[in-house]
Each structure stands twice: as C-alpha cells, then as structure tokens.
Design a protein around this motif. Structure first.
Motif, PDB file in Angstrom:
ATOM      1  N   GLU A 103      30.393 -15.928  23.797  1.00  0.00           N
ATOM      2  CA  GLU A 103      29.727 -15.128  22.777  1.00  0.00           C
ATOM      3  C   GLU A 103      29.661 -15.930  21.484  1.00  0.00           C
ATOM      4  OE1 GLU A 103      30.930 -10.563  23.849  1.00  0.00           O
ATOM      5  OE2 GLU A 103      32.529 -11.843  23.059  1.00  0.00           O
ATOM      6  N   SER A 104      28.686 -15.608  20.655  1.00  0.00           N
ATOM      7  CA  SER A 104      28.522 -16.298  19.369  1.00  0.00           C
ATOM      8  C   SER A 104      29.338 -15.596  18.295  1.00  0.00           C
ATOM      9  CB  SER A 104      27.043 -16.314  18.954  1.00  0.00           C
ATOM     10  OG  SER A 104      26.265 -17.040  19.887  1.00  0.00           O
ATOM     11  N   LEU A 105      30.178 -16.351  17.582  1.00  0.00           N
ATOM     12  CA  LEU A 105      30.850 -15.817  16.409  1.00  0.00           C
ATOM     13  C   LEU A 105      29.840 -15.834  15.264  1.00  0.00           C
ATOM     14  CD1 LEU A 105      33.266 -14.925  14.658  1.00  0.00           C
ATOM     15  CD2 LEU A 105      33.790 -17.378  14.348  1.00  0.00           C
ATOM     16  N   MET A 106      29.421 -14.639  14.834  1.00  0.00           N
ATOM     17  CA  MET A 106      28.389 -14.529  13.800  1.00  0.00           C
ATOM     18  C   MET A 106      28.956 -13.776  12.603  1.00  0.00           C
ATOM     19  SD  MET A 106      24.962 -13.927  16.120  1.00  0.00           S
ATOM     20  CE  MET A 106      23.905 -14.664  14.859  1.00  0.00           C
ATOM     21  N   GLY A 111      27.019  -8.194   1.032  1.00  0.00           N
ATOM     22  CA  GLY A 111      26.104  -7.980  -0.085  1.00  0.00           C
ATOM     23  C   GLY A 111      24.717  -8.554   0.122  1.00  0.00           C
ATOM     24  N   GLU A 112      24.564  -9.422   1.135  1.00  0.00           N
ATOM     25  CA  GLU A 112      23.270 -10.037   1.397  1.00  0.00           C
ATOM     26  C   GLU A 112      22.482  -9.311   2.480  1.00  0.00           C
ATOM     27  OE1 GLU A 112      22.075 -12.573  -0.406  1.00  0.00           O
ATOM     28  OE2 GLU A 112      23.907 -12.408  -1.608  1.00  0.00           O
ATOM     29  N   LEU A 113      23.086  -8.317   3.113  1.00  0.00           N
ATOM     30  CA  LEU A 113      22.421  -7.621   4.208  1.00  0.00           C
ATOM     31  C   LEU A 113      21.586  -6.451   3.706  1.00  0.00           C
ATOM     32  CD1 LEU A 113      25.305  -7.436   6.840  1.00  0.00           C
ATOM     33  CD2 LEU A 113      23.293  -8.903   6.931  1.00  0.00           C
ATOM     34  N   GLN A 230      31.810  -9.560  10.685  1.00  0.00           N
ATOM     35  CA  GLN A 230      31.977 -10.511  11.784  1.00  0.00           C
ATOM     36  C   GLN A 230      31.622  -9.828  13.091  1.00  0.00           C
ATOM     37  OE1 GLN A 230      35.462 -10.137  13.600  1.00  0.00           O
ATOM     38  NE2 GLN A 230      34.397 -11.104  15.320  1.00  0.00           N
ATOM     39  N   VAL A 231      30.925 -10.552  13.975  1.00  0.00           N
ATOM     40  CA  VAL A 231      30.534 -10.029  15.289  1.00  0.00           C
ATOM     41  C   VAL A 231      30.747 -11.111  16.336  1.00  0.00           C
ATOM     42  CG1 VAL A 231      28.735  -8.867  16.615  1.00  0.00           C
ATOM     43  CG2 VAL A 231      28.659  -8.792  14.114  1.00  0.00           C
ATOM     44  N   ASP A 232      31.295 -10.738  17.479  1.00  0.00           N
ATOM     45  CA  ASP A 232      31.242 -11.584  18.671  1.00  0.00           C
ATOM     46  C   ASP A 232      30.002 -11.137  19.441  1.00  0.00           C
ATOM     47  OD1 ASP A 232      33.578 -12.751  17.886  1.00  0.00           O
ATOM     48  OD2 ASP A 232      34.837 -11.809  19.400  1.00  0.00           O
ATOM     49  N   ALA A 233      28.932 -11.884  19.300  1.00  0.00           N
ATOM     50  CA  ALA A 233      27.617 -11.411  19.729  1.00  0.00           C
ATOM     51  C   ALA A 233      27.238 -11.928  21.108  1.00  0.00           C
ATOM     52  CB  ALA A 233      26.558 -11.831  18.718  1.00  0.00           C
ATOM     53  N   SER A 234      26.720 -11.022  21.925  1.00  0.00           N
ATOM     54  CA  SER A 234      26.167 -11.403  23.221  1.00  0.00           C
ATOM     55  C   SER A 234      24.794 -12.049  23.010  1.00  0.00           C
ATOM     56  CB  SER A 234      26.008 -10.169  24.106  1.00  0.00           C
ATOM     57  OG  SER A 234      25.002  -9.311  23.557  1.00  0.00           O
ATOM     58  N   ASP A 235      24.253 -12.596  24.086  1.00  0.00           N
ATOM     59  CA  ASP A 235      22.921 -13.195  23.997  1.00  0.00           C
ATOM     60  C   ASP A 235      21.856 -12.159  23.649  1.00  0.00           C
ATOM     61  OD1 ASP A 235      23.976 -15.651  24.598  1.00  0.00           O
ATOM     62  OD2 ASP A 235      23.438 -15.603  26.726  1.00  0.00           O
ATOM     63  N   ASP A 236      22.102 -10.885  24.005  1.00  0.00           N
ATOM     64  CA  ASP A 236      21.133  -9.835  23.690  1.00  0.00           C
ATOM     65  C   ASP A 236      21.127  -9.491  22.206  1.00  0.00           C
ATOM     66  OD1 ASP A 236      20.281  -9.570  26.323  1.00  0.00           O
ATOM     67  OD2 ASP A 236      21.801  -8.055  26.792  1.00  0.00           O
ATOM     68  N   LEU A 241      20.865  -9.992  15.203  1.00  0.00           N
ATOM     69  CA  LEU A 241      21.776 -10.290  14.099  1.00  0.00           C
ATOM     70  C   LEU A 241      21.272 -11.463  13.267  1.00  0.00           C
ATOM     71  CD1 LEU A 241      25.041  -9.862  16.148  1.00  0.00           C
ATOM     72  CD2 LEU A 241      24.375  -8.426  14.215  1.00  0.00           C
ATOM     73  N   ARG A 242      20.706 -12.459  13.924  1.00  0.00           N
ATOM     74  CA  ARG A 242      20.183 -13.613  13.201  1.00  0.00           C
ATOM     75  C   ARG A 242      19.038 -13.199  12.284  1.00  0.00           C
ATOM     76  NH1 ARG A 242      19.261 -16.410  17.319  1.00  0.00           N
ATOM     77  NH2 ARG A 242      21.338 -17.327  17.469  1.00  0.00           N
ATOM     78  N   ARG A 243      18.168 -12.321  12.769  1.00  0.00           N
ATOM     79  CA  ARG A 243      17.055 -11.850  11.940  1.00  0.00           C
ATOM     80  C   ARG A 243      17.551 -11.033  10.743  1.00  0.00           C
ATOM     81  NH1 ARG A 243      14.665 -11.015  17.094  1.00  0.00           N
ATOM     82  NH2 ARG A 243      15.130  -8.777  17.051  1.00  0.00           N
ATOM     83  N   LEU A 244      18.700 -10.398  10.897  1.00  0.00           N
ATOM     84  CA  LEU A 244      19.246  -9.589   9.814  1.00  0.00           C
ATOM     85  C   LEU A 244      20.003 -10.411   8.782  1.00  0.00           C
ATOM     86  CD1 LEU A 244      20.571  -6.505  11.818  1.00  0.00           C
ATOM     87  CD2 LEU A 244      18.521  -6.631  10.395  1.00  0.00           C
ATOM     88  N   GLY A 245      20.249 -11.693   9.095  1.00  0.00           N
ATOM     89  CA  GLY A 245      20.921 -12.547   8.118  1.00  0.00           C
ATOM     90  C   GLY A 245      22.280 -13.065   8.540  1.00  0.00           C
ATOM     91  N   PHE A 246      22.699 -12.822   9.786  1.00  0.00           N
ATOM     92  CA  PHE A 246      23.962 -13.358  10.271  1.00  0.00           C
ATOM     93  C   PHE A 246      23.786 -14.826  10.666  1.00  0.00           C
ATOM     94  CE2 PHE A 246      24.794  -8.908  10.555  1.00  0.00           C
ATOM     95  CZ  PHE A 246      26.174  -8.740  10.600  1.00  0.00           C
ATOM     96  N   ALA A 247      24.842 -15.614  10.446  1.00  0.00           N
ATOM     97  CA  ALA A 247      24.846 -17.023  10.839  1.00  0.00           C
ATOM     98  C   ALA A 247      25.866 -17.242  11.954  1.00  0.00           C
ATOM     99  CB  ALA A 247      25.197 -17.902   9.643  1.00  0.00           C
ATOM    100  N   ARG A 248      25.524 -18.099  12.897  1.00  0.00           N
ATOM    101  CA  ARG A 248      26.462 -18.429  13.966  1.00  0.00           C
ATOM    102  C   ARG A 248      27.393 -19.534  13.486  1.00  0.00           C
ATOM    103  NH1 ARG A 248      25.143 -20.629  20.043  1.00  0.00           N
ATOM    104  NH2 ARG A 248      24.898 -22.601  18.936  1.00  0.00           N
ATOM    105  N   LEU A 249      28.691 -19.236  13.446  1.00  0.00           N
ATOM    106  CA  LEU A 249      29.677 -20.194  12.954  1.00  0.00           C
ATOM    107  C   LEU A 249      30.396 -20.926  14.079  1.00  0.00           C
ATOM    108  CD1 LEU A 249      31.343 -18.260   9.994  1.00  0.00           C
ATOM    109  CD2 LEU A 249      29.204 -19.559  10.052  1.00  0.00           C
ATOM    110  N   SER A 250      30.463 -20.332  15.253  1.00  0.00           N
ATOM    111  CA  SER A 250      31.121 -20.970  16.389  1.00  0.00           C
ATOM    112  C   SER A 250      30.738 -20.203  17.642  1.00  0.00           C
ATOM    113  CB  SER A 250      32.646 -20.973  16.190  1.00  0.00           C
ATOM    114  OG  SER A 250      33.286 -21.765  17.184  1.00  0.00           O
ATOM    115  N   VAL A 251      31.286 -20.633  18.757  1.00  0.00           N
ATOM    116  CA  VAL A 251      31.134 -19.929  20.028  1.00  0.00           C
ATOM    117  C   VAL A 251      32.521 -19.632  20.557  1.00  0.00           C
ATOM    118  CG1 VAL A 251      30.317 -20.074  22.419  1.00  0.00           C
ATOM    119  CG2 VAL A 251      28.928 -21.020  20.554  1.00  0.00           C
TER     120      VAL A 251
END
Length: 259
Positions: A103-106, A111-113, A230-236, A241-251
């Motif tokens: 999963e992607s650590l996002m 305040g930016e969302l 913080q989210v552990d994000a699935s591929d779905d 989340l990326r479109r909403l402004g989350f960044a992937r920091l790790s896997v």
C-alpha cells in the motif's frame, strides 16, 4: 510540503515513539525493534519500527518470530520501502513471513485540503457512536473487502467505550442501507491523524461518497488541531487521494507471521 522532512517526522512520531492503538494493547521496545502486542483476543500485534543492519537483521527477525510464537499470536511486520537494510523484505520472507499486497503511505497537510464535497441526493452521513452504528460500519467492511469484521467490530467498540476521543467513524446511508463507511483515528501528542477503513459498495462508487468522507474527516482533524492526514492507500484509493492533494511518501508492505 517538504516530503523528506514529513516522512522523518512520521517515522519518529508514528513508529519510533508510537503509543498503543487501543485499550488492552501495549508497546514494547526491545533492542532495535518497536512492537505492539494487541489486546487479548482481537488486538493487532505488529512490529512497527526497526533500526537494523545487515549484521543484526536476521537475529532480530528470529527473535520477534520466537516471541510472538511463544504468545501464540499472529503478527505483522509493517515494512516500509525506506527501511534498512535494503533487503529487509527478502529476509522477512526467508524467515517464514508472508507478504500481503503493498500500500502507498500517503500524507497531506490538513490545511491544504479542500473540504467542500457534496454527497449524492438521498445519501446522508451518520456518526458511529454505539453498537448499532458499529454494526453498520462492519457490514460495509465485510461486503466491500470480503473479510470477517469481528475483530474490527470489537476494537472499535472498545475505543468508543474506553477512549472515544481517539476515534471518529462515519457511515454513509441510503435510507436504511449503509453504502460506505470510514473512520479517523487520532494519535495524541503527534501531528498525524490516520484515515482507515474507507470502502464503498460497488454500485455506489464514482459518485463522490468516498471523497465526501475524506472531506468530513479532514474537517474533524482540523477542528482537533492535527496538521497531517495519513493513509495506507490501496491501488483503488490512491488515485483519488492524489487528486485531492495527498503525496506518496513511501510504500508499506505487511509481512504476516502465522504461529
């Protein structure tokens, strides 16, 4: 957001200095490993942080396997792509732990969302505050993910009963039918709140419900003074989340040991 700095802060606050995730759990620090032993019967046990080298890794892994086996406990070694040594994942597999889907650590700054997200007509959000609400949430979880939610149900009930300030859960309802659910977990003394369990029934996907639950949880986090989500994000969920402004920091990959 300075991604390198935020990742280091996440490692320190949420892994090295982690607190137990609910009533009955305990955190132990043994050598270069930080582990949680979950509540008896339903809690989540895991290795959350390790500071290992090529020389110390195999021994540390064997010690954790022996420890949890002595308790008769399943446990998860929560491995991150930036953990060291670089072949830690291969060493975990060689020791008998089974990798599950990564999963992607996002992470995003609260305040930016954008918190302006509309629900479809006829859908309302309901706060989960009692056993009936937990049952609705668990029903969605089982139907979406195809897994038994008994442990989740007990864990959420424990926190609502004994530590309600550390969790908020929501269910999206179409009349009497739950169609989406999610929760946010708060970590006192840190800058991070975690988004967990977001899932929508197939025929309701693509209508903005999942996004609305993210927005509502961001509002709750902001009101409580948290800086990051913080989210552990699935591929779905990662593209949303990326479109909403989350960044992937790790896997992150869960390596699971069955005693």
């Amino acid at each position: 957001m300075d991604e390198k700095t935020v990742l280091a802060t996440f490692d320190r606050e949420m892994r090295q200095d982690v607190r137990p995730d609910g009533p009955g759990a305990r955190v132990e620090r043994v050598g270069g490993v930080v582990r949680q032993v979950g509540a008896e019967g339903h809690g989540w046990s895991a290795v959350l942080w390790s500071d290992l080298t090529e020389e110390t890794a195999d021994r540390a892994i064997a010690e954790q396997v022996e420890y949890f086996a002595s308790l008769g406990r399943e446990f998860e070694w929560k491995h991150y792509a930036h953990d060291r040594p670089g072949d830690l994942g291969e060493r975990l597999s060689a020791a008998g732990l089974t990798p599950e889907p990564p999963e992607s650590l996002m992470v995003a700054e609260v305040g930016e969302l954008s918190t302006d997200a509309a629900l479809p007509d006829g859908i309302e959000l309901r706060a989960v505050t009692d056993e009936a609400g937990v049952d609705l949430m668990a029903d969605v979880h089982e139907r979406v993910f195809g897994t038994d939610a008994t442990r989740l149900r007990r864990a959420v009930m424990d926190r609502l009963a004994e530590d309600p300030d550390t969790i908020a859960a929501l269910v999206a309802m179409d009349g009497d039918e739950p169609v989406c659910s999610a929760r946010i977990e708060f970590n006192p003394g840190t800058q991070f709140a975690g988004l967990w369990g977001g899932g929508t029934l197939p025929r309701w996907r693509g209508k903005g419900i999942y996004r609305a639950l993210i927005a509502r949880r961001a509002q709750i986090a902001a009101a409580r003074g948290y800086r990051y989500l913080q989210v552990d994000a699935s591929d779905d969920s990662a593209p949303i989340l990326r479109r909403l402004g989350f960044a992937r920091l790790s896997v992150t990959t869960p390596y699971v040991y069955q005693p």
